[in-house]
Write a protein that holds these residues in place. Structure first.
Motif, PDB file in Angstrom:
ATOM      1  N   ALA A  79       0.824  -1.297  -0.117  1.00 38.56           N
ATOM      2  CA  ALA A  79       0.100  -0.021   0.029  1.00 38.56           C
ATOM      3  C   ALA A  79       0.843   1.087   0.098  1.00 38.56           C
ATOM      4  CB  ALA A  79      -1.028   0.141   1.169  1.00 38.56           C
ATOM      5  N   LEU A  80       1.925   1.361   0.830  1.00 38.45           N
ATOM      6  CA  LEU A  80       2.656   2.576   0.829  1.00 38.45           C
ATOM      7  C   LEU A  80       3.561   2.498  -0.286  1.00 38.45           C
ATOM      8  CD1 LEU A  80       4.246   4.748   2.439  1.00 38.45           C
ATOM      9  CD2 LEU A  80       5.805   2.953   3.087  1.00 38.45           C
ATOM     10  N   ALA A  81       4.002   1.526  -0.992  1.00 37.42           N
ATOM     11  CA  ALA A  81       4.781   1.554  -2.237  1.00 37.42           C
ATOM     12  C   ALA A  81       3.845   2.113  -3.273  1.00 37.42           C
ATOM     13  CB  ALA A  81       5.002   0.098  -2.657  1.00 37.42           C
ATOM     14  N   ALA A  82       2.522   1.556  -3.203  1.00 40.66           N
ATOM     15  CA  ALA A  82       1.731   2.225  -4.246  1.00 40.66           C
ATOM     16  C   ALA A  82       1.507   3.619  -4.403  1.00 40.66           C
ATOM     17  CB  ALA A  82       0.334   1.287  -4.154  1.00 40.66           C
ATOM     18  N   PHE A  83       1.184   4.249  -3.080  1.00 35.21           N
ATOM     19  CA  PHE A  83       1.070   5.483  -2.846  1.00 35.21           C
ATOM     20  C   PHE A  83       2.106   6.296  -3.407  1.00 35.21           C
ATOM     21  CE2 PHE A  83       1.792   9.099   0.101  1.00 35.21           C
ATOM     22  CZ  PHE A  83       0.739  10.034  -0.433  1.00 35.21           C
ATOM     23  N   VAL A  84       3.392   6.061  -3.041  1.00 33.87           N
ATOM     24  CA  VAL A  84       4.711   6.491  -3.345  1.00 33.87           C
ATOM     25  C   VAL A  84       5.011   6.348  -4.739  1.00 33.87           C
ATOM     26  CG1 VAL A  84       7.254   6.501  -3.330  1.00 33.87           C
ATOM     27  CG2 VAL A  84       5.840   6.169  -1.078  1.00 33.87           C
ATOM     28  N   ILE A  85       4.683   5.411  -5.391  1.00 34.99           N
ATOM     29  CA  ILE A  85       4.910   5.337  -7.041  1.00 34.99           C
ATOM     30  C   ILE A  85       3.792   6.077  -7.668  1.00 34.99           C
ATOM     31  CG2 ILE A  85       4.460   3.501  -8.744  1.00 34.99           C
ATOM     32  CD1 ILE A  85       5.563   1.411  -7.133  1.00 34.99           C
ATOM     33  N   GLN A  86       2.767   6.213  -7.355  1.00 39.40           N
ATOM     34  CA  GLN A  86       1.628   6.877  -8.012  1.00 39.40           C
ATOM     35  C   GLN A  86       1.898   8.473  -7.753  1.00 39.40           C
ATOM     36  OE1 GLN A  86       0.022   4.219  -9.716  1.00 39.40           O
ATOM     37  NE2 GLN A  86      -1.288   5.903 -10.087  1.00 39.40           N
ATOM     38  N   THR A  87       2.296   8.959  -6.715  1.00 37.71           N
ATOM     39  CA  THR A  87       2.617  10.464  -6.404  1.00 37.71           C
ATOM     40  C   THR A  87       4.068  10.574  -7.211  1.00 37.71           C
ATOM     41  OG1 THR A  87       1.720  10.037  -4.121  1.00 37.71           O
ATOM     42  CG2 THR A  87       3.185  11.829  -4.542  1.00 37.71           C
ATOM     43  N   GLY A  88       4.886   9.994  -7.110  1.00 36.15           N
ATOM     44  CA  GLY A  88       6.065  10.334  -7.978  1.00 36.15           C
ATOM     45  C   GLY A  88       6.512  11.476  -7.272  1.00 36.15           C
ATOM     46  N   GLY A  89       7.440  12.338  -8.201  1.00 38.51           N
ATOM     47  CA  GLY A  89       7.956  13.422  -7.991  1.00 38.51           C
ATOM     48  C   GLY A  89       8.982  13.486  -6.621  1.00 38.51           C
ATOM     49  N   THR A  90       8.955  14.503  -5.961  1.00 38.90           N
ATOM     50  CA  THR A  90       9.993  14.633  -5.006  1.00 38.90           C
ATOM     51  C   THR A  90       9.842  13.383  -3.867  1.00 38.90           C
ATOM     52  OG1 THR A  90       9.911  17.099  -5.017  1.00 38.90           O
ATOM     53  CG2 THR A  90      10.744  16.057  -3.027  1.00 38.90           C
ATOM     54  N   LEU A  91       8.464  13.217  -3.507  1.00 40.50           N
ATOM     55  CA  LEU A  91       8.265  11.881  -2.816  1.00 40.50           C
ATOM     56  C   LEU A  91       8.822  10.631  -3.215  1.00 40.50           C
ATOM     57  CD1 LEU A  91       6.916  10.774  -0.166  1.00 40.50           C
ATOM     58  CD2 LEU A  91       4.833  10.404  -1.432  1.00 40.50           C
ATOM     59  N   PHE A  92       8.833  10.332  -4.252  1.00 38.32           N
ATOM     60  CA  PHE A  92       9.376   8.971  -4.887  1.00 38.32           C
ATOM     61  C   PHE A  92      10.696   9.305  -4.741  1.00 38.32           C
ATOM     62  CE2 PHE A  92      11.269   6.220  -8.005  1.00 38.32           C
ATOM     63  CZ  PHE A  92      10.621   5.166  -7.869  1.00 38.32           C
TER      64      PHE A  92
END
Length: 274
Positions: A13-26
């Motif tokens: 779930a955390l990976a999905a959020f980070v991947i979908q958000t992208g940008g600085t967060l990823f």
């Protein structure tokens, strides 16, 4: 087992959020993971008495990440060259405290973690068309990150279940006794099919994606074996315990370290020309 399952679900779930958000967060997550993996690597080789250049390695990793996130190929080459030479020079400047072997292991470790995680940052930021899928639009870089992770997970999953079910011939018994030839065969077939299906889902050419799946299966297995060799040499069972039930960051990303560059160059050399 329950802890492993719960951690796995939360992690996905955390990976999905980070991947979908992208940008600085990823990009930030990629940096943190590379630094944690480096810490585990340094600690592993400390078991053999090697005093690796921990702080200099941290600086080098941050600079490599910065080149991927904000820099250029020329800056990456400059940072890599300067970092390698400086880390080897430490064996001269701190002679008696840092051996040449420790300095060489430091160079190997920083490149081993720094370059693949830098490729992940580059892959997520890769330019390309917005892809129309049955569940909605995906950025090109986001889609390729999913291909990388799902392909790698598929390789591990098919190898495990096929090997557990029918495995009887050892693949590399002196390195990883649990891996079997049958499991590797299941990984080849299953990963090829899974990545080909992702090709259909994202609208990529299916034959080329099937070829990528085959390559991911091979390189994911090799990545796992490389860490197995390192753990055998250093005498550790897991690289860490930061992920309950799953070990350390190095344990979880050993295969991805080898598949990330493969997917990146496939994306820019094959798909970009379609």
């Amino acid at each position: 087992m329950l802890t492993r399952i719960i951690t796995g679900v939360v992690g996905i779930a955390l990976a999905a959020f980070v991947i979908q958000t992208g940008g600085t967060l990823f990009a930030a997550f990629a940096l943190v993971l590379s630094l944690l993996a480096w810490f585990e690597y340094v600690r592993a080789f400390a078991h053999l008495g090697h005093n690796l250049t921990f702080v200099l390695g941290l600086v080098f990793l941050v600079l490599l990440w910065g080149c991927a996130w904000l820099g250029s190929a020329e800056e990456t080459m400059a940072v890599t060259t300067a970092g390698v030479l400086l880390m080897l020079l430490v064996s001269v400047l701190l002679h008696g405290r840092v051996t040449f072997q420790a300095a060489s292991l430091s160079v190997a470790g920083v490149l081993y973690f720094g370059l693949p995680f830098a490729h992940m940052v580059l892959l997520r930021a890769a330019d390309g068309p917005v892809l129309s899928t049955p569940i909605g639009p995906f950025e090109f870089g986001c889609a390729m990150i999913w291909v990388m992770f799902i392909g790698t997970w598929a390789s591990d999953t098919f190898a495990y279940f096929v090997g557990s079910a029918i495995g009887s011939h050892k693949l590399c018994p002196s390195i990883s006794p649990n891996k079997t030839i049958e499991g590797f065969g299941g990984s080849l077939v299953g990963t090829t099919a899974a990545v080909a299906a992702l090709g259909w889902f994202f609208g990529f050419p299916v034959p080329e994606m099937a070829g990528l799946g085959l390559a991911l299966s091979i390189f994911a297995t090799l990545g796992d074996l490389v860490e197995s060799v390192a753990k055998r040499e250093t005498g550790i069972k897991d690289s860490g315990n930061i992920i309950p039930g799953h070990g350390g960051v190095w344990d979880r990303f050993d295969s991805v370290l080898f598949t990330a560059p493969i997917v990146y160059y496939f994306a820019i050399l094959v798909l970009a020309n379609q």
